[in-house]
Design an enzyme around this catalytic site. Structure first.
Site, PDB file in Angstrom:
ATOM      1  N   GLU A   1     -12.560 -77.945 -14.860  1.00 10.51           N
ATOM      2  CA  GLU A   1     -12.110 -77.998 -16.256  1.00 10.51           C
ATOM      3  C   GLU A   1     -11.613 -79.405 -16.556  1.00 10.51           C
ATOM      4  O   GLU A   1     -10.811 -79.960 -15.795  1.00 10.51           O
ATOM      5  CB  GLU A   1     -10.942 -77.041 -16.496  1.00 10.51           C
ATOM      6  CG  GLU A   1     -11.290 -75.578 -16.538  1.00 10.51           C
ATOM      7  CD  GLU A   1     -10.045 -74.741 -16.810  1.00 10.51           C
ATOM      8  OE1 GLU A   1      -9.087 -75.260 -17.425  1.00 10.51           O
ATOM      9  OE2 GLU A   1     -10.028 -73.578 -16.381  1.00 10.51           O
ATOM     10  N   ASP A  13       0.592 -75.610 -22.996  1.00 10.12           N
ATOM     11  CA  ASP A  13       0.824 -76.344 -21.750  1.00 10.12           C
ATOM     12  C   ASP A  13       2.294 -76.588 -21.469  1.00 10.12           C
ATOM     13  O   ASP A  13       3.080 -76.884 -22.365  1.00 10.12           O
ATOM     14  CB  ASP A  13       0.075 -77.684 -21.781  1.00 10.12           C
ATOM     15  CG  ASP A  13      -1.425 -77.481 -21.750  1.00 10.12           C
ATOM     16  OD1 ASP A  13      -1.866 -76.615 -20.977  1.00 10.12           O
ATOM     17  OD2 ASP A  13      -2.146 -78.168 -22.492  1.00 10.12           O
TER      18      ASP A  13
END
EC number: 4.2.1.20
Length: 266
Positions: free
Chosen positions: A50, A61
């Site tokens: 990724e 995040d």
């Protein structure tokens, strides 16, 4: 069209192997290092990689990946530079590559233009963590003409909602192991096994666990309920630890090698 992701996961399943999926933020600490990191991770045993497209407001995040995004943005990483990076990578490797990208970045670039560009450079899948379910359906229809997978994130929620999210999914299902943002954890959601079993009744697509997977002990506990693991923040921490003495690539490589060895022993 069958994607490289599906081909890879099918091949692993034939050998009863789990997928080892690793994450780096593109451009952290710079694009040259990202190039080296991708090739090193593949050599060390990563099956799918990724690439996070840095964003100034990454809602899903935690602090580790937020810092990585900031370093990448400070170093001048932008969409065009990341596309060029992928073009260079495709001269060296055919490993499945997935963009983790926030919807605002895609929307600003232009949806169709972005998809065309991803196809041209050889991206195999997209993970869009903030993509609403309604827009997801529209995007799924658009992406049927591309050899790319739109990979959904699924967290424990209502039965109807989970069914809807995994409906017509491609590639793999990104199963969120714990609530909150990304980051290493000492423990995962209490009823993770029940959640995974429930998901399995809705889909035959590979189930891959992410958010908080950081070591072989966690992988060992989860190996019987999933088809693979996503390792993100733990990789970024190795990059951070090597910033001063420029040992990031070596540190990440050794870390992935250990996980790969465990995965095959396990």
């Amino acid at each position: 069209m069958i994607s490289r992701i599906t081909n890879k996961l099918q091949a692993l399943k034939e050998y009863d192997e789990k997928a080892l999926i690793t994450y780096v933020t593109a451009g952290d600490p710079d694009l040259e290092t990202t190039f080296d990191l991708v090739l090193a991770m593949e050599k060390a045993g990563a099956d799918i990689i990724e690439l996070g497209i840095p964003y100034s407001d990454p809602l899903a995040d935690g602090p580790v990946i937020q810092r990585a995004s900031q370093r990448a943005l400070n170093a001048g990483a932008n969409m065009e530079a990341i596309f060029e990076l992928v073009i260079k990578l495709r001269e060296k490797t055919q490993i499945p590559l997935v963009f983790l990208v926030y919807y605002n970045c895609v929307f600003k670039y232009g949806l169709e233009t972005f998809l065309n560009r991803c196809q041209e450079i050889g991206i195999d899948g997209l993970i869009i963590p903030d993509l609403p379910l309604e827009e997801r359906r529209e995007l799924q229809v658009m992406m049927q003409q591309y050899p790319m997978d739109l990979i959904p994130l699924v967290a424990p929620t209502s039965e109807d909602r989970m069914k809807e999210i995994v409906q017509d999914a491609e590639g793999f299902i990104y199963c969120v192991s714990s609530t909150g943002v990304t980051g290493k954890r000492n423990s995962l959601a209490g009823n993770l096994e029940g959640f995974m079993q429930q998901l399995r009744t809705y889909t035959e697509i590979p189930l891959v666990i992410g958010f908080g997977i950081s070591n072989s002990e966690m992988m060992d506990k989860l190996k019987n309920i999933c088809d693979g693991f996503i390792i993100g923040s733990a990789v970024i921490e190795k990059i951070e630890a090597g910033l001063e003495d420029r040992s990031s690539v070596e540190r990440v490589s050794k870390f992935i090698e250990k996980l790969y060895e465990f995965k095959n022993l396990g």
